[in-house]
Write a protein that holds these residues in place. Sequence first.
Motif, PDB file in Angstrom:
ATOM      1  N   ARG A  66       0.923  -1.213  -0.102  1.00 33.17           N
ATOM      2  CA  ARG A  66      -0.166  -0.008  -0.104  1.00 33.17           C
ATOM      3  C   ARG A  66       0.811   1.419   0.011  1.00 33.17           C
ATOM      4  O   ARG A  66       0.651   2.260  -0.667  1.00 33.17           O
ATOM      5  CB  ARG A  66      -1.036   0.147   1.231  1.00 33.17           C
ATOM      6  CG  ARG A  66      -2.132  -1.090   1.102  1.00 33.17           C
ATOM      7  CD  ARG A  66      -3.105  -0.823   2.362  1.00 33.17           C
ATOM      8  NE  ARG A  66      -2.567  -0.878   3.501  1.00 33.17           N
ATOM      9  CZ  ARG A  66      -2.628  -2.140   4.301  1.00 33.17           C
ATOM     10  NH1 ARG A  66      -3.152  -3.305   3.645  1.00 33.17           N
ATOM     11  NH2 ARG A  66      -2.178  -2.198   5.471  1.00 33.17           N
ATOM     12  N   PHE A  67       1.705   1.345   0.849  1.00 32.78           N
ATOM     13  CA  PHE A  67       2.626   2.434   0.904  1.00 32.78           C
ATOM     14  C   PHE A  67       3.411   2.859  -0.315  1.00 32.78           C
ATOM     15  O   PHE A  67       3.440   3.980  -0.781  1.00 32.78           O
ATOM     16  CB  PHE A  67       3.790   2.300   2.288  1.00 32.78           C
ATOM     17  CG  PHE A  67       4.496   3.527   2.241  1.00 32.78           C
ATOM     18  CD1 PHE A  67       4.044   4.438   3.272  1.00 32.78           C
ATOM     19  CD2 PHE A  67       5.859   3.650   1.655  1.00 32.78           C
ATOM     20  CE1 PHE A  67       5.017   5.585   3.771  1.00 32.78           C
ATOM     21  CE2 PHE A  67       6.603   4.666   2.087  1.00 32.78           C
ATOM     22  CZ  PHE A  67       6.242   5.576   2.910  1.00 32.78           C
ATOM     23  N   ALA A  70       1.447   3.846  -3.367  1.00 34.42           N
ATOM     24  CA  ALA A  70       0.848   5.466  -3.187  1.00 34.42           C
ATOM     25  C   ALA A  70       2.013   6.099  -3.910  1.00 34.42           C
ATOM     26  O   ALA A  70       1.629   7.559  -3.923  1.00 34.42           O
ATOM     27  CB  ALA A  70       0.721   5.783  -1.745  1.00 34.42           C
ATOM     28  N   PHE A  72       5.140   7.034  -2.427  1.00 39.56           N
ATOM     29  CA  PHE A  72       5.845   7.847  -1.430  1.00 39.56           C
ATOM     30  C   PHE A  72       7.457   7.531  -1.743  1.00 39.56           C
ATOM     31  O   PHE A  72       8.162   8.537  -1.467  1.00 39.56           O
ATOM     32  CB  PHE A  72       5.736   7.458   0.041  1.00 39.56           C
ATOM     33  CG  PHE A  72       4.195   7.652   0.380  1.00 39.56           C
ATOM     34  CD1 PHE A  72       3.870   9.197   0.232  1.00 39.56           C
ATOM     35  CD2 PHE A  72       3.240   6.682   0.623  1.00 39.56           C
ATOM     36  CE1 PHE A  72       2.485   9.521   0.506  1.00 39.56           C
ATOM     37  CE2 PHE A  72       2.182   7.092   1.176  1.00 39.56           C
ATOM     38  CZ  PHE A  72       1.549   8.446   1.009  1.00 39.56           C
ATOM     39  N   LEU A 232       3.145  12.663   5.183  1.00 38.60           N
ATOM     40  CA  LEU A 232       2.070  11.555   5.294  1.00 38.60           C
ATOM     41  C   LEU A 232       0.873  12.059   6.002  1.00 38.60           C
ATOM     42  O   LEU A 232       0.942  12.703   7.050  1.00 38.60           O
ATOM     43  CB  LEU A 232       2.442  10.295   6.186  1.00 38.60           C
ATOM     44  CG  LEU A 232       3.943   9.569   5.690  1.00 38.60           C
ATOM     45  CD1 LEU A 232       4.213   8.446   6.590  1.00 38.60           C
ATOM     46  CD2 LEU A 232       3.530   9.368   4.064  1.00 38.60           C
ATOM     47  N   GLU A 236      -3.565   5.886   8.564  1.00 38.29           N
ATOM     48  CA  GLU A 236      -3.183   4.695   7.894  1.00 38.29           C
ATOM     49  C   GLU A 236      -1.821   4.623   7.107  1.00 38.29           C
ATOM     50  O   GLU A 236      -0.823   3.518   7.213  1.00 38.29           O
ATOM     51  CB  GLU A 236      -4.322   4.397   6.782  1.00 38.29           C
ATOM     52  CG  GLU A 236      -4.048   3.066   5.904  1.00 38.29           C
ATOM     53  CD  GLU A 236      -5.195   2.688   4.858  1.00 38.29           C
ATOM     54  OE1 GLU A 236      -5.199   1.584   4.573  1.00 38.29           O
ATOM     55  OE2 GLU A 236      -5.619   3.863   4.500  1.00 38.29           O
ATOM     56  N   SER A 237      -1.398   5.680   6.463  1.00 44.79           N
ATOM     57  CA  SER A 237      -0.227   5.822   5.718  1.00 44.79           C
ATOM     58  C   SER A 237       1.060   5.640   6.716  1.00 44.79           C
ATOM     59  O   SER A 237       2.114   5.076   6.663  1.00 44.79           O
ATOM     60  CB  SER A 237      -0.088   7.082   5.022  1.00 44.79           C
ATOM     61  OG  SER A 237      -0.970   7.016   3.837  1.00 44.79           O
ATOM     62  N   ASP A 240       1.091   2.045   8.152  1.00 45.93           N
ATOM     63  CA  ASP A 240       1.795   1.241   6.928  1.00 45.93           C
ATOM     64  C   ASP A 240       3.501   1.305   6.900  1.00 45.93           C
ATOM     65  O   ASP A 240       4.188   0.392   6.693  1.00 45.93           O
ATOM     66  CB  ASP A 240       1.143   1.565   5.554  1.00 45.93           C
ATOM     67  CG  ASP A 240      -0.002   1.193   5.367  1.00 45.93           C
ATOM     68  OD1 ASP A 240      -0.362  -0.029   6.273  1.00 45.93           O
ATOM     69  OD2 ASP A 240      -0.804   1.549   4.409  1.00 45.93           O
TER      70      ASP A 240
END
Length: 279
Positions: A66-67, A70, A72, A232, A236-237, A240
């Motif tokens: 997920r991270f 996204a 990042f 962030l 949630e982020s 994660d």
Amino acid sequence: MSVVPFEHLACPLDGMPLCREEKSWRCESGHSFDVARQGYVHLLPVQKKRSKDPGDSKAMVSARQRFLEAGFYRPIAEAVTKAALVGAVNGSPLSCLDAGCGEGYYLRQLEHSADHVEWCLLGLDISKWAVLSGAKQDTRANWVVGSNANLPVVSESLDRILCMFGFPVYSEFVRVLRPGGLLIQVDAGQDHLRELREIIYPEVRTESKKVSSAPEGFRRRASEDIRFPLHLAGAESIADLLAMTPHLYRASQEGRARAAALESLSLTVDVCLHTFERV
């Protein structure tokens, strides 16, 4: 850009080359390893496991996926792809192993690289959950459960190795790389995620994990510091990010609770990308 099958797997029991036979890989000694229905093969002998389920857990793999998806860490992925393409020749395929691939984010970024490159891609991780995730997302690369300490890869068969925040075993990397092949290694700098570490630990250590000299069997081609701010927004982020790092288990219960209470966090990403050439 195209991806062709990786054909240089080796038997983890005797080191003999493996040949693909329908739904299994087999060596001349008769050892056979089935390909799972998800497309990966398990080449980590039970006697070489240190635990029943080694490596990252299913939850850690999901958090990392997920991270990273996204975006990042996209600047890191772009720098790694650029380094991997150095010396690429039109029409000549490049065999690349991601040693400790996690769920395969950095290998997938290679697939988005220049059109003139043909890749043979192999993702390897000791975590079956990581390899399973990678295989589900990308059917063009090959995926293996295995260990950097005993790479199930034929000697001098690779052009590139990626080692991303991982556990390099340089003797094995030297063995499987062709002369002139490149090891692209990313390590945390002393300020990497410092703001998070200051929240979860009572005291923050300042040492860097950067490699000070070329490992035996390699010469240094380049080193690049990659540093950028990261914000962030949302618990949630942050959760994660913490879950995908070793800090989740190193931090105390109080430190994890402080991180869990955050709704936003501004961070420093500080890593060093080394490129080493196999001599």
